[in-house]
Write an enzyme that holds these catalytic residues in place. Structure first.
Site, short mmCIF file in Angstrom:
data_model
loop_
_atom_site.label_atom_id
_atom_site.label_comp_id
_atom_site.label_asym_id
_atom_site.label_seq_id
_atom_site.Cartn_x
_atom_site.Cartn_y
_atom_site.Cartn_z
N ASP A 1 -9.70 0.37 -2.96
CA ASP A 1 -9.08 0.18 -1.65
C ASP A 1 -7.90 -0.77 -1.85
OD1 ASP A 1 -8.32 -0.62 0.89
OD2 ASP A 1 -10.38 -0.64 1.66
N ASN B 1 2.94 3.87 -1.99
CA ASN B 1 2.90 5.08 -1.15
C ASN B 1 1.70 5.10 -0.19
OD1 ASN B 1 3.22 8.13 -0.56
ND2 ASN B 1 1.21 8.00 -1.54
N TYR C 1 1.59 1.80 13.80
CA TYR C 1 2.06 2.47 12.58
C TYR C 1 3.56 2.32 12.44
CZ TYR C 1 3.21 6.31 9.38
OH TYR C 1 3.69 7.06 8.34
N LYS D 1 5.93 0.28 9.57
CA LYS D 1 6.96 0.90 8.74
C LYS D 1 8.32 0.23 8.98
CE LYS D 1 4.46 4.14 6.67
NZ LYS D 1 4.18 4.08 5.22
P1 NDP Z 1 -2.21 11.59 2.90
O1 NDP Z 1 -3.21 11.23 3.93
O2 NDP Z 1 -2.20 12.96 2.34
O3 NDP Z 1 -2.25 10.55 1.70
C1 NDP Z 1 -2.40 9.18 1.95
C2 NDP Z 1 -2.86 8.50 0.69
O4 NDP Z 1 -3.00 7.09 0.96
C3 NDP Z 1 -4.19 9.03 0.23
O5 NDP Z 1 -4.18 9.17 -1.17
C4 NDP Z 1 -5.15 7.93 0.64
O6 NDP Z 1 -6.23 7.85 -0.27
C5 NDP Z 1 -4.28 6.69 0.50
N1 NDP Z 1 -4.81 5.56 1.25
C6 NDP Z 1 -4.87 5.40 2.59
N2 NDP Z 1 -5.48 4.24 2.88
C7 NDP Z 1 -5.81 3.66 1.70
C8 NDP Z 1 -6.47 2.47 1.34
N3 NDP Z 1 -6.92 1.59 2.25
N4 NDP Z 1 -6.65 2.19 0.03
C9 NDP Z 1 -6.21 3.05 -0.91
N5 NDP Z 1 -5.57 4.20 -0.64
C10 NDP Z 1 -5.39 4.50 0.66
O7 NDP Z 1 -0.79 11.27 3.58
P2 NDP Z 1 0.70 11.35 3.02
O8 NDP Z 1 0.73 11.82 1.63
O9 NDP Z 1 1.49 12.05 4.02
O10 NDP Z 1 1.09 9.80 3.10
C11 NDP Z 1 1.77 9.13 2.04
C12 NDP Z 1 2.76 8.15 2.63
O11 NDP Z 1 3.78 8.88 3.31
C13 NDP Z 1 2.17 7.19 3.65
O12 NDP Z 1 2.69 5.90 3.44
C14 NDP Z 1 2.65 7.75 4.98
O13 NDP Z 1 2.76 6.75 5.96
C15 NDP Z 1 4.00 8.30 4.58
N6 NDP Z 1 4.56 9.30 5.48
C16 NDP Z 1 3.96 10.53 5.65
C17 NDP Z 1 4.52 11.47 6.51
C18 NDP Z 1 3.94 12.83 6.73
O14 NDP Z 1 4.38 13.55 7.65
N7 NDP Z 1 2.96 13.26 5.95
C19 NDP Z 1 5.74 11.16 7.27
C20 NDP Z 1 6.30 9.88 7.01
C21 NDP Z 1 5.72 8.99 6.15
P3 NDP Z 1 -7.80 7.74 0.12
O15 NDP Z 1 -8.00 8.43 1.42
O16 NDP Z 1 -8.46 8.37 -1.05
O17 NDP Z 1 -8.03 6.27 0.17
#
Ligand code: NDP
Length: 278
Positions: free
Chosen positions: A66, A93, A162, A166
């Site tokens: 985490d 990310n 959120y 950002k």
């Molecule tokens: P996903 O939900 O597909 O991926 C998010 C990732 O973040 C997962 O691997 C998740 O892993 C990880 N994560 C979340 N919380 C935690 C935590 N507490 N500890 C460790 N890992 C964590 O979303 P996206 O790929 O879309 O998101 C990636 C980034 O892009 C983010 O920062 C998001 O804000 C940003 N973004 C996305 C957009 C979109 O439309 N998709 C638009 C604009 C920005 P796990 O669940 O295994 O912990």
């Protein structure tokens, strides 16, 4: 020689979506990568995709953690240094629009939601960056933060916590970029628009609803002028550009928007003026 040969990268949030695509791309391009997330099964899926691309297993360090916890951050960093001996690239990310436990939106969202949202989208970035600075100083490394077009200046009233996380991250990128370039570390960020990932599911949307949301948005020119939904690979390629000093050495503290034009349109652009003026 592949562009990331000899480089070591940590990509947080690489158990899904954008982070996964980035980890696969970096590994295919020669990097030794630390992949990480909380969900062990999804993280293993990322690892298998990397191995399926022909990358040797010794180039992958897989850490279930985490990223909001001190222990998680320390494990991500210490196992990277133990396995690969250095750190060249940090991609911050991991992030999410965490749903309110009472299902509230807007100003009705709870302070607990504020804390949890800021924790993952901002505090964890600051903490992991601080811990990485000595190692990135040693390699004259790169940081790429993943922000969002939700950071403004337009309003996103449904999910205020959120988008303010950002927005703060964008200012953190600018501040650290100037502070750290004196040590040879470049800091930049990407602001994705709508990208089809697990983001909707993490907000509590059922898989089918999430898919429908993305496919419908792509057909609405007032939402995505490009007319296609962004894919994780689109963002991964932009991250690679900013993480590669050969392609972007003079870019410092930049916020690169990758959104199919979403942030350029206003409601008034979506009217057919030729018809209105008849
Ligand atoms: P996903 O939900 O597909 O991926 C998010 C990732 O973040 C997962 O691997 C998740 O892993 C990880 N994560 C979340 N919380 C935690 C935590 N507490 N500890 C460790 N890992 C964590 O979303 P996206 O790929 O879309 O998101 C990636 C980034 O892009 C983010 O920062 C998001 O804000 C940003 N973004 C996305 C957009 C979109 O439309 N998709 C638009 C604009 C920005 P796990 O669940 O295994 O912990």
């Amino acid at each position: 020689m592949a562009r990331f040969t000899g480089k070591v990268a940590i990509i947080t949030g690489s158990s899904n979506g954008i982070g996964r695509a980035t980890a696969v791309l970096f590994a295919k391009e020669g990097a030794q990568v630390t992949i990480t997330g909380r969900n062990a099964q999804r993280l293993e899926e990322t690892k298998q995709q990397i191995l399926a691309a022909g990358v040797p297993e010794q180039n992958v360090n897989s850490v279930v953690a985490d990223v909001t916890t001190d222990d998680g951050q320390d494990e991500i960093l210490s196992t990277t240094l133990a396995k690969f001996g250095k750190l060249d690239i940090l991609v911050n990310n991991a992030g999410a629009a965490i749903p309110d436990s009472q299902g509230k939106t807007g100003t009705a969202q709870s302070i607990e939601n504020y804390d949890a949202t800021l924790n993952v989208n901002l505090r964890s970035v600051i903490a992991l960056t601080k811990k990485s600075i000595p190692h990135l100083t040693a390699t004259k490394g790169e940081i790429v933060n993943i922000s969002s077009i939700a950071s403004g200046p337009r309003s996103t009233p449904e999910f205020p916590h959120y988008s303010i996380a950002k927005a703060a991250l964008d200012q953190y990128t600018r501040n650290t970029a100037i502070d750290l370039i004196q040590h040879g570390i470049r800091v930049n960020s990407i602001s994705p628009g709508l990208v089809a990932t697990g983001f909707g599911s993490a907000m509590g949307m059922p898989e089918e609803v999430s898919k429908k949301f993305y496919s419908t948005m792509a057909t609405m020119k007032e939402c995505v002028p490009a007319g296609v939904m962004g894919q994780p690979q689109d963002i991964a390629e932009a991250i690679a550009f900013l993480a590669d000093r050969k392609t972007s050495s003079y870019i410092i503290g930049h916020q690169l928007v990758v959104d199919g034009g979403s942030s350029l349109v206003m409601g008034l652009h979506c009217q057919d003026f030729s018809k209105l003026l008849q």
